[in-house]
Motif scaffolding. Structure first.
Motif, mmCIF file in Angstrom:
data_model
loop_
_atom_site.group_PDB
_atom_site.id
_atom_site.type_symbol
_atom_site.label_atom_id
_atom_site.label_comp_id
_atom_site.label_asym_id
_atom_site.label_seq_id
_atom_site.Cartn_x
_atom_site.Cartn_y
_atom_site.Cartn_z
ATOM 1 N N LEU A 93 57.518 75.308 37.268
ATOM 2 C CA LEU A 93 58.106 74.622 36.120
ATOM 3 C C LEU A 93 57.657 75.289 34.827
ATOM 4 O O LEU A 93 58.466 75.541 33.928
ATOM 5 N N CYS A 94 56.368 75.591 34.745
ATOM 6 C CA CYS A 94 55.827 76.210 33.534
ATOM 7 C C CYS A 94 56.321 77.643 33.359
ATOM 8 O O CYS A 94 56.464 78.112 32.222
ATOM 9 N N VAL A 95 56.588 78.326 34.462
ATOM 10 C CA VAL A 95 57.167 79.676 34.387
ATOM 11 C C VAL A 95 58.596 79.604 33.862
ATOM 12 O O VAL A 95 59.003 80.390 32.991
ATOM 13 N N GLU A 96 59.359 78.650 34.377
ATOM 14 C CA GLU A 96 60.771 78.529 34.000
ATOM 15 C C GLU A 96 60.960 77.883 32.628
ATOM 16 O O GLU A 96 61.952 78.134 31.949
ATOM 17 N N ARG A 97 59.999 77.059 32.229
ATOM 18 C CA ARG A 97 60.074 76.370 30.937
ATOM 19 C C ARG A 97 58.780 76.625 30.161
ATOM 20 O O ARG A 97 57.969 75.713 29.956
ATOM 21 N N PRO A 98 58.531 77.866 29.721
ATOM 22 C CA PRO A 98 57.248 78.202 29.100
ATOM 23 C C PRO A 98 56.956 77.434 27.817
ATOM 24 O O PRO A 98 55.811 77.354 27.387
ATOM 25 N N GLU A 99 58.006 76.861 27.216
ATOM 26 C CA GLU A 99 57.766 76.071 26.010
ATOM 27 C C GLU A 99 56.940 74.825 26.309
ATOM 28 O O GLU A 99 56.228 74.311 25.428
ATOM 29 N N ILE A 100 56.999 74.318 27.544
ATOM 30 C CA ILE A 100 56.273 73.090 27.865
ATOM 31 C C ILE A 100 54.760 73.301 27.802
ATOM 32 O O ILE A 100 54.062 72.583 27.070
ATOM 33 N N PRO A 101 54.192 74.267 28.539
ATOM 34 C CA PRO A 101 52.747 74.481 28.379
ATOM 35 C C PRO A 101 52.371 74.902 26.969
ATOM 36 O O PRO A 101 51.297 74.545 26.478
ATOM 37 N N ALA A 102 53.246 75.654 26.296
ATOM 38 C CA ALA A 102 52.937 76.090 24.927
ATOM 39 C C ALA A 102 52.825 74.895 23.991
ATOM 40 O O ALA A 102 51.906 74.818 23.157
ATOM 41 N N LEU A 103 53.735 73.935 24.115
ATOM 42 C CA LEU A 103 53.684 72.736 23.277
ATOM 43 C C LEU A 103 52.385 71.972 23.487
ATOM 44 O O LEU A 103 51.733 71.538 22.528
ATOM 45 N N TRP A 104 52.003 71.803 24.738
ATOM 46 C CA TRP A 104 50.776 71.042 25.024
ATOM 47 C C TRP A 104 49.531 71.817 24.638
ATOM 48 O O TRP A 104 48.539 71.224 24.184
ATOM 49 N N MET A 105 49.542 73.133 24.806
ATOM 50 C CA MET A 105 48.375 73.928 24.399
ATOM 51 C C MET A 105 48.120 73.778 22.907
ATOM 52 O O MET A 105 46.976 73.592 22.475
ATOM 53 N N HIS A 106 49.166 73.863 22.110
ATOM 54 C CA HIS A 106 48.997 73.652 20.665
ATOM 55 C C HIS A 106 48.404 72.279 20.400
ATOM 56 O O HIS A 106 47.478 72.129 19.595
ATOM 57 N N ARG A 107 48.934 71.293 21.081
ATOM 58 C CA ARG A 107 48.474 69.922 20.846
ATOM 59 C C ARG A 107 47.001 69.766 21.197
ATOM 60 O O ARG A 107 46.236 69.134 20.461
ATOM 61 N N TRP A 108 46.598 70.313 22.315
ATOM 62 C CA TRP A 108 45.210 70.150 22.766
ATOM 63 C C TRP A 108 44.237 71.011 21.971
ATOM 64 O O TRP A 108 43.026 70.868 22.106
#
Length: 202
Positions: A93-108
């Motif tokens: 999922l994170c490979v196909e939708r890299p914006e998802i982990p990126a969004l959470w990384m910024h948040r954390w």
């Protein structure tokens, strides 16, 4: 799709790209408007302010994660291989939708500190869902919270930073060979934790 709906989608897509790349704090409404090819007033008309737009983006990211996790759990066999398949599907999922982990990384990393409720509303229920689903497989010997978070931390960290190859080049989610190595590594890592539990109880 109506022109109004099309305009809203363009704004949300532009905001998602910018929030993922620069974080909430590093993104302005004007930047989003320019990326969408619209003016600030049009952005405000369709979605409101930057905070409203961020909430829409994060809700969509959460929905995508939740959908994949629920389906993976529903199809999971109650054994080690079933657990590893859930891990693999999350990684993909994170490979196909890299914006998802990126969004959470910024948040954390202290981004959007004034939007405080998202972790309680989205993250904790997801972690509880994952933990409960694999509890019987993992057992009491492993720290279940840390095991589940290990998958999240490693996957999001790999997405953000990748791995350095022998030439000093970063290999990340857009590199199929690096992704294949990472998937295999995560399977080995989680399998080792489960087998450690089996060794202790056996």
């Amino acid at each position: 799709m109506s022109s109004s709906e099309n305009g809203r989608e363009r704004i949300i897509e532009a905001a998602t790209r910018l929030f993922a790349a620069l974080g909430y704090d590093g993104t302005s409404t004007r930047m989003i408007a320019e990326a969408a090819g619209l003016n600030v007033a049009t952005v405000a008309y369709h979605v409101g302010g930057k905070r409203d737009l961020y909430l829409v983006v994060m809700e969509r990211a959460h929905h995508a994660e939740r959908q994949v996790l629920e389906q993976a759990i529903a199809e999971m066999t109650p054994d080690e291989e079933g657990l590893l398949e859930v891990v693999d599907r999350y990684v993909m999922l994170c490979v196909e939708r890299p914006e998802i982990p990126a969004l959470w990384m910024h948040r954390w990393l202290a981004d959007a500190a004034d939007v405080a409720h998202l972790d309680d509303e989205y993250v904790r229920p997801m972690m509880d869902l994952a933990s409960e689903a694999v509890r019987d497989i993992v057992g009491d010997e492993a720290d279940l919270d840390y095991l589940v978070w290990t998958v999240v931390w490693c996957t999001h960290g790999f997405g953000a930073g990748g791995i350095l190859d022998q030439d000093g080049k970063r290999r990340k989610l857009d590199d199929p060979q690096a992704v294949a190595r990472f998937r295999a590594h995560m399977r080995r890592t989680i399998a080792a934790a489960v087998r450690m539990r089996a060794d202790v109880t056996g």
